[in-house]
Motif scaffolding. Sequence first.
Motif, mmCIF file in Angstrom:
data_model
loop_
_atom_site.group_PDB
_atom_site.id
_atom_site.type_symbol
_atom_site.label_atom_id
_atom_site.label_comp_id
_atom_site.label_asym_id
_atom_site.label_seq_id
_atom_site.Cartn_x
_atom_site.Cartn_y
_atom_site.Cartn_z
ATOM 1 N N SER A 276 0.673 -1.200 -0.178
ATOM 2 C CA SER A 276 -0.175 -0.036 0.056
ATOM 3 C C SER A 276 0.702 1.147 -0.104
ATOM 4 O O SER A 276 2.014 1.147 0.534
ATOM 5 N N THR A 277 0.270 2.440 -0.390
ATOM 6 C CA THR A 277 1.071 3.516 -0.465
ATOM 7 C C THR A 277 1.155 3.997 0.956
ATOM 8 O O THR A 277 0.299 3.682 1.754
ATOM 9 N N ARG A 278 2.254 4.923 1.294
ATOM 10 C CA ARG A 278 2.311 5.401 2.613
ATOM 11 C C ARG A 278 2.799 4.494 3.755
ATOM 12 O O ARG A 278 3.340 4.860 4.782
ATOM 13 N N MET A 279 3.216 3.281 3.293
ATOM 14 C CA MET A 279 3.632 2.226 4.246
ATOM 15 C C MET A 279 4.878 1.821 3.812
ATOM 16 O O MET A 279 5.540 0.910 4.771
ATOM 17 N N GLY A 280 5.646 2.528 3.020
ATOM 18 C CA GLY A 280 7.034 2.202 2.418
ATOM 19 C C GLY A 280 8.092 1.983 3.775
ATOM 20 O O GLY A 280 8.853 1.206 3.925
ATOM 21 N N LEU A 281 8.268 3.196 4.415
ATOM 22 C CA LEU A 281 9.099 3.255 5.715
ATOM 23 C C LEU A 281 8.422 2.653 6.797
ATOM 24 O O LEU A 281 9.271 1.831 7.558
ATOM 25 N N ILE A 282 7.268 2.935 6.914
ATOM 26 C CA ILE A 282 6.641 2.740 8.584
ATOM 27 C C ILE A 282 6.719 1.217 8.647
ATOM 28 O O ILE A 282 6.793 0.482 9.677
ATOM 29 N N LYS A 283 6.352 0.402 7.289
ATOM 30 C CA LYS A 283 5.986 -1.179 7.657
ATOM 31 C C LYS A 283 7.067 -1.949 6.795
ATOM 32 O O LYS A 283 7.745 -2.841 7.320
ATOM 33 N N TYR A 284 7.502 -1.582 5.576
ATOM 34 C CA TYR A 284 8.078 -2.335 4.543
ATOM 35 C C TYR A 284 9.436 -2.307 5.004
ATOM 36 O O TYR A 284 10.234 -3.326 4.673
ATOM 37 N N VAL A 285 10.105 -1.204 5.206
ATOM 38 C CA VAL A 285 11.626 -0.960 5.353
ATOM 39 C C VAL A 285 11.615 -1.669 6.595
ATOM 40 O O VAL A 285 13.018 -2.207 6.700
#
Length: 573
Positions: A276-285
Amino acid sequence: MPNYYKDHPEIGFHLNHPLMKRIVELKERNFADKDKYDDAPVNYEDAIENYKHILDITGDIAANIIEPNAEAVDQEGPHLIDNRMHYASKTYENLEATRKAGLWGVSMPRQYGGLNLPNVVFSMLSEMISSADAGFQNIWSLQSCIDTLYEFGTDEQRAKYIPRISNGETMSMDLTEPDAGSDLQRVMLKATFDEKENCWRLNGVKRFITNGDSDLHLVLARSEEGTRDGRGLSMFIYDKRDGGVDVRHIENKLGIHGSPTCELVYKNAKAELCGSTRMGLIKYVMALMNGARLGIAAQSVGVANEAYFEGLNYAKERSQFGKKIINFPAVYDMLSRMKAKLDAGRSLLYQTARYVDIYKALEDIARDQKLTPEERQEMKKYTRLADAFTPLSKGINSEYANQNAYDAISIHGGSGFIMEYKSQRLFRDARIFSIYEGTTQLQVVAAVRYITNGTYLNIMKEMLEGEVSEEMKPLKQRIAKLIDLYEEALEKVKADDNQDEQDFLARRLYNMTAVIIQSLLLIEDASKASDLFAKSANVLVRMAEEEVTGSSAYIKAFTPADLEHFKVVEEEV
């Protein structure tokens, strides 16, 4: 012929850990694959034998192909030709050997051509490849980026990309930029949606990207226009086949020369959104980084291992003043500490990997079926343990690799400073381990909440309750006294209630935490295999006494006012 697996029984010992049965049960989902795939195990014993077979193959390739190529790779390094990265010549031989052996996609399910191996076995493979060549380990181990795509991508993306990695294509994670190193919230590589082509387009620059001209990239980019923090970042999949990315520069590094570190220019490059958008750093990284940190812990253990044996073998052969230098107390003191750090670091690494295996396997199962209340509790328990142990494992093992490589040169004396000896390469390679994927200082920051909230203290006390052999009971009693000192120091810091003081003393608390937990782990190991670990357990407990006694005295005598003695005032510089 040498073999990094067969020659080091300490590795295989960890396949016998009690948690392995639960890990295999979860990873194999009660051996559901046995009727679909010829290579799928039919029971626990069969799974362990399969792991041993893969470890044996990897140990052979590491010792007889990758290690003999390492010096040539170090000297040649990668090349930049027409905005493309080309590996050192011998790196292609290493890639071909690992591909022919099927050592790619190792963590992926069999339906995607993977080997379905747990993290603990992947860590063992990674350690052995790093012992042979830490630079090549970077290239090979980055295949673990596919775990993030598997976890957060769509079914279509899994079917499209995972088999390619299982067939030996390479990966990278493109996170950092010239103005965004550890502070990834500042990433500004721009992602815009192309309505006409129904795809995303990436524009900007990435810097310090390991294996940066790989086949598949996971890219952190800013998808939300007008944002400047982590909430505007998303994760994307870039396929090199689509073009649009040039390699502008390959860094000329101190070590790990076989691993290309690239500066990349994205020019309207086509990409797919991952998750999902906006989740790149918060969750996936965060998922990417935790996996990478475990990989660097394994890389560190591999180099710590090689440095120890380089020092040991030289000390056995070198004579001074009429006797072999291995008989000098100053030398065998260094060697015994090197071995204790190696055994303790490996035990911490594999314990961390086991915790990761259990919670990740349960997360995977939860995608297909509802977990029982007991399974949810189990997942919660092991998620917390993995989160607590990962910064310890990465930070301490990277420091141990540096220390062992330093001591290997010291044992060699002047010869260690000569480029013809391997010890200098190990020393250069090791230096990055405590820097990339989060410096040791950042691992301390990640661990400190588990220090101050008592998580580690409770783990120590729980471990103290475990049964150990008669031989190890005196060591456990000595560690119990150190836990008392640790608790007193911790309570003192909490009572002072000064954030600057806590931050200043955090590294000492972190080091104390690590060496106590490692001592308890090694005591457990020595209780089961005295011949392999008793010496190291005795040495490590003495090292723990040295560390904890000194650090606790330092902490107890420290006051917030003492901080003024350490601050550097700009006007004084």
